[in-house]
Design a protein around this motif. Structure first.
Motif, PDB file in Angstrom:
ATOM      1  N   THR A  12       3.181  14.152  -9.502  1.00 26.21           N
ATOM      2  CA  THR A  12       3.780  15.421  -9.280  1.00 26.21           C
ATOM      3  C   THR A  12       4.716  15.526 -10.421  1.00 26.21           C
ATOM      4  O   THR A  12       5.270  16.753 -10.530  1.00 26.21           O
ATOM      5  CB  THR A  12       4.386  15.360  -7.787  1.00 26.21           C
ATOM      6  N   GLN A  13       4.954  14.602 -10.850  1.00 28.40           N
ATOM      7  CA  GLN A  13       6.096  15.089 -12.087  1.00 28.40           C
ATOM      8  C   GLN A  13       5.447  15.528 -13.353  1.00 28.40           C
ATOM      9  O   GLN A  13       5.903  16.125 -14.031  1.00 28.40           O
ATOM     10  CB  GLN A  13       6.923  13.667 -12.475  1.00 28.40           C
ATOM     11  N   ARG A  14       4.174  15.671 -13.456  1.00 26.77           N
ATOM     12  CA  ARG A  14       3.321  15.893 -14.603  1.00 26.77           C
ATOM     13  C   ARG A  14       2.539  17.103 -14.198  1.00 26.77           C
ATOM     14  O   ARG A  14       1.998  16.848 -13.046  1.00 26.77           O
ATOM     15  CB  ARG A  14       2.537  14.902 -15.323  1.00 26.77           C
ATOM     16  N   ILE A  28       0.908  -1.042   0.027  1.00 28.38           N
ATOM     17  CA  ILE A  28      -0.105  -0.035   0.053  1.00 28.38           C
ATOM     18  C   ILE A  28       0.755   1.263   0.152  1.00 28.38           C
ATOM     19  O   ILE A  28       0.743   2.319  -0.647  1.00 28.38           O
ATOM     20  CB  ILE A  28      -1.004   0.036   1.169  1.00 28.38           C
ATOM     21  N   VAL A  29       1.902   1.102   0.895  1.00 20.75           N
ATOM     22  CA  VAL A  29       2.688   2.431   0.923  1.00 20.75           C
ATOM     23  C   VAL A  29       3.497   2.741  -0.327  1.00 20.75           C
ATOM     24  O   VAL A  29       3.566   3.608  -0.837  1.00 20.75           O
ATOM     25  CB  VAL A  29       3.747   2.303   2.112  1.00 20.75           C
ATOM     26  N   VAL A  30       4.057   1.418  -0.876  1.00 22.64           N
ATOM     27  CA  VAL A  30       4.814   1.689  -2.152  1.00 22.64           C
ATOM     28  C   VAL A  30       3.834   2.068  -3.301  1.00 22.64           C
ATOM     29  O   VAL A  30       4.241   3.188  -3.934  1.00 22.64           O
ATOM     30  CB  VAL A  30       5.438   0.286  -2.766  1.00 22.64           C
ATOM     31  N   ALA A  78       2.190   6.553  -6.870  1.00 20.05           N
ATOM     32  CA  ALA A  78       1.010   7.366  -7.479  1.00 20.05           C
ATOM     33  C   ALA A  78       1.556   8.969  -7.071  1.00 20.05           C
ATOM     34  O   ALA A  78       1.252   9.729  -8.036  1.00 20.05           O
ATOM     35  CB  ALA A  78      -0.097   6.949  -6.946  1.00 20.05           C
ATOM     36  N   TYR A  79       2.009   9.316  -6.004  1.00 18.68           N
ATOM     37  CA  TYR A  79       2.593  10.659  -5.759  1.00 18.68           C
ATOM     38  C   TYR A  79       3.399  11.061  -6.587  1.00 18.68           C
ATOM     39  O   TYR A  79       3.286  12.117  -7.082  1.00 18.68           O
ATOM     40  CB  TYR A  79       2.773  10.704  -4.188  1.00 18.68           C
TER      41      TYR A  79
END
Length: 101
Positions: A38-40, A26-28, A33-34
């Motif tokens: 954030t890169q786009r 879940i954390v990975v 996803a974050y």
């Protein structure tokens, strides 16, 4: 010691490992996803970097100038002195000097 449905007390380590793996996954997924979002900085086709569009040219004053590039080509031996002088005069807006042909 407590027994779960006749399996004995050896099942609790597997439950702990299963819970740890579940939360690690879940954390990975959340971190990936974050990072992906954030890169786009915009939707596809918006012209923002990260969506397969070509980057915009650098602002004036950034990057090497024409005279610097010409000097680097002369230093590498790609052009001779005559051609360097002729192109430099053209860049500076002066008529080129006499050429040997």
């Amino acid at each position: 010691m407590m027994y779960w449905y006749g399996h004995g007390g050896w099942m609790w380590p597997w439950m702990v490992v299963g819970n740890l793996l579940f939360w690690i996954v879940i954390v990975v997924v959340a971190v990936l996803a974050y990072r992906a979002f954030t890169q786009r900085s915009g939707p596809p086709g918006s012209g923002h970097p990260g969506w397969g569009t070509a980057p915009s040219p650098p602002a004036p004053g950034h990057g090497p100038g024409a005279e610097q590039i010409l000097g680097e080509r002369y230093a590498r031996g790609e052009i001779d002195e005559e051609e360097y002088q002729r192109r430099l005069a053209t860049l500076r807006g002066k008529p080129p000097g006499p050429t040997e042909s």
